[in-house]
Design a protein around this motif. Sequence first.
Motif, PDB file in Angstrom:
ATOM      1  N   GLN A  92      -6.693  20.049  -2.282  1.00 42.43           N
ATOM      2  CA  GLN A  92      -5.891  18.788  -2.697  1.00 42.43           C
ATOM      3  C   GLN A  92      -6.413  17.994  -4.112  1.00 42.43           C
ATOM      4  OE1 GLN A  92      -4.081  16.194   0.234  1.00 42.43           O
ATOM      5  NE2 GLN A  92      -5.194  17.448   1.886  1.00 42.43           N
ATOM      6  N   ARG A 119       0.957  -1.274   0.062  1.00 42.05           N
ATOM      7  CA  ARG A 119       0.165   0.030  -0.095  1.00 42.05           C
ATOM      8  C   ARG A 119       0.960   1.188   0.090  1.00 42.05           C
ATOM      9  NH1 ARG A 119      -0.755   4.122   2.595  1.00 42.05           N
ATOM     10  NH2 ARG A 119       0.842   3.219   4.262  1.00 42.05           N
ATOM     11  N   ARG A 120       0.517   2.174  -1.031  1.00 38.94           N
ATOM     12  CA  ARG A 120       1.294   3.520  -0.740  1.00 38.94           C
ATOM     13  C   ARG A 120       0.050   4.588  -0.618  1.00 38.94           C
ATOM     14  NH1 ARG A 120       4.454   1.219   0.083  1.00 38.94           N
ATOM     15  NH2 ARG A 120       4.214   2.316   2.178  1.00 38.94           N
ATOM     16  N   ALA A 121       0.530   5.803  -0.212  1.00 38.75           N
ATOM     17  CA  ALA A 121      -0.550   6.853  -0.466  1.00 38.75           C
ATOM     18  C   ALA A 121      -0.382   7.205  -1.904  1.00 38.75           C
ATOM     19  CB  ALA A 121      -0.208   7.958   0.543  1.00 38.75           C
ATOM     20  N   LYS A 149      -5.940  15.406  -5.625  1.00 37.75           N
ATOM     21  CA  LYS A 149      -6.601  14.066  -5.631  1.00 37.75           C
ATOM     22  C   LYS A 149      -7.947  13.936  -5.339  1.00 37.75           C
ATOM     23  CE  LYS A 149      -3.198  12.591  -2.153  1.00 37.75           C
ATOM     24  NZ  LYS A 149      -2.573  13.883  -1.747  1.00 37.75           N
ATOM     25  N   ARG A 161      10.328   2.911   6.843  1.00 35.62           N
ATOM     26  CA  ARG A 161       9.763   3.080   8.387  1.00 35.62           C
ATOM     27  C   ARG A 161      10.868   3.138   8.966  1.00 35.62           C
ATOM     28  NH1 ARG A 161       5.715   4.627   5.343  1.00 35.62           N
ATOM     29  NH2 ARG A 161       3.688   3.567   5.664  1.00 35.62           N
ATOM     30  N   MET A 216     -10.153   5.998  13.863  1.00 36.38           N
ATOM     31  CA  MET A 216      -9.259   5.804  13.194  1.00 36.38           C
ATOM     32  C   MET A 216      -8.985   4.330  12.965  1.00 36.38           C
ATOM     33  SD  MET A 216      -8.067   8.479  11.570  1.00 36.38           S
ATOM     34  CE  MET A 216      -6.199   7.710  11.048  1.00 36.38           C
ATOM     35  N   PRO A 258       8.627   5.028   1.247  1.00 37.01           N
ATOM     36  CA  PRO A 258       9.268   6.151   1.940  1.00 37.01           C
ATOM     37  C   PRO A 258      10.148   5.529   3.241  1.00 37.01           C
ATOM     38  CG  PRO A 258       7.022   6.366   2.650  1.00 37.01           C
ATOM     39  CD  PRO A 258       6.937   5.133   1.713  1.00 37.01           C
ATOM     40  N   PRO A 280      -4.947   8.374   2.137  1.00 36.75           N
ATOM     41  CA  PRO A 280      -5.622   8.724   3.405  1.00 36.75           C
ATOM     42  C   PRO A 280      -5.350  10.381   3.603  1.00 36.75           C
ATOM     43  CG  PRO A 280      -3.351   7.681   3.992  1.00 36.75           C
ATOM     44  CD  PRO A 280      -3.758   7.480   2.470  1.00 36.75           C
ATOM     45  N   MET A 281      -6.037  11.207   4.212  1.00 38.44           N
ATOM     46  CA  MET A 281      -5.782  12.776   4.027  1.00 38.44           C
ATOM     47  C   MET A 281      -6.058  13.130   5.607  1.00 38.44           C
ATOM     48  SD  MET A 281      -7.020  14.069   0.381  1.00 38.44           S
ATOM     49  CE  MET A 281      -7.931  12.588   0.204  1.00 38.44           C
ATOM     50  N   GLU A 282      -5.380  13.940   6.195  1.00 40.17           N
ATOM     51  CA  GLU A 282      -5.830  15.027   7.168  1.00 40.17           C
ATOM     52  C   GLU A 282      -5.696  16.526   6.949  1.00 40.17           C
ATOM     53  OE1 GLU A 282      -2.925  14.490  10.506  1.00 40.17           O
ATOM     54  OE2 GLU A 282      -1.457  14.728   8.981  1.00 40.17           O
ATOM     55  N   GLY A 283      -5.390  16.947   5.609  1.00 42.97           N
ATOM     56  CA  GLY A 283      -5.204  18.262   5.306  1.00 42.97           C
ATOM     57  C   GLY A 283      -6.630  18.714   4.816  1.00 42.97           C
TER      58      GLY A 283
END
Length: 234
Positions: A84, A28-30, A86, A210, A151, A208, A170-173
Amino acid sequence: MTLPVDLHSPPLQRPELISFLEDVVIQRRATPHFSGEPVPTEVIETALSVAAQAPSGYNFQPWRFLVLSDPEQRRRLQAAAFGQPKIGEAPVVIVAFAQREGWKEKIDEIFELRAEQTGQRDPAAREKTKKGALDFISQLPAGVWVTRQVMISFTYLMLAFESQGWDTAPMEGFDAAAVRAAFELPADAEVVALLAVGRAAEVDPPHPGRLPVSEIAYRDRFDTPFTTLNSSEL
Ligand SMILES: Cc1cc2nc3c(=O)[nH]c(=O)nc-3n(C[C@H](O)[C@H](O)[C@H](O)COP(=O)(O)O)c2cc1C
């Protein structure tokens, strides 16, 4: 392999399940950009039914999901989420939220369901449990408590889409008050996270990286790493 959502299907064998989870979790990637390929309704329903299976404190299940596929509705969300890209690109964007107080309307239904499932009916015991639960929960700021619960379900939702071969971000912005206003959510709605879902427009970015397990887990004491191995060596 798809995630089993039939509650009566035989459980996966452990090695099969672990390798399935690892595949989904590691791959999985964002996803930064999406094509417009639509996500079938059955895929969304399956993911929501998996999200509904998440555990929660006292089984109170405060999470709620607003599924946006209408382009105009996604444009409204995008405006409340710092533009954003996306959100405009992905064919589906899901707003995960919870009412800080409103979730309590479902408590009796939840206790009734438990009584049906377990056959245990004791109104006095139920009232005692309910009071104990609400007293305990009220010690925390309501927004913190619902966010903690949402969550977990949100993570189930994301992995359920990925396990069906779809891409997610996923987004928090976002500006929570603007999202609340744009979709006329209840005044006590805590907007927790957004999930864009669709097909990646380009190859996903590389992993990226971990922190190693040796830096995030401790054995009995905070000064003792649980392991000296890196994740890749476990
Ligand atoms: C709760 C949460 C909120 C995030 N919010 C945003 C966001 O608003 N915009 C964005 O581009 N990426 C966002 N991300 C994506 C992260 O930047 C990304 O997950 C992280 O860099 C790790 O990359 P990976 O998911 O590909 O492993 C968010 C991720 C999480 C889990």
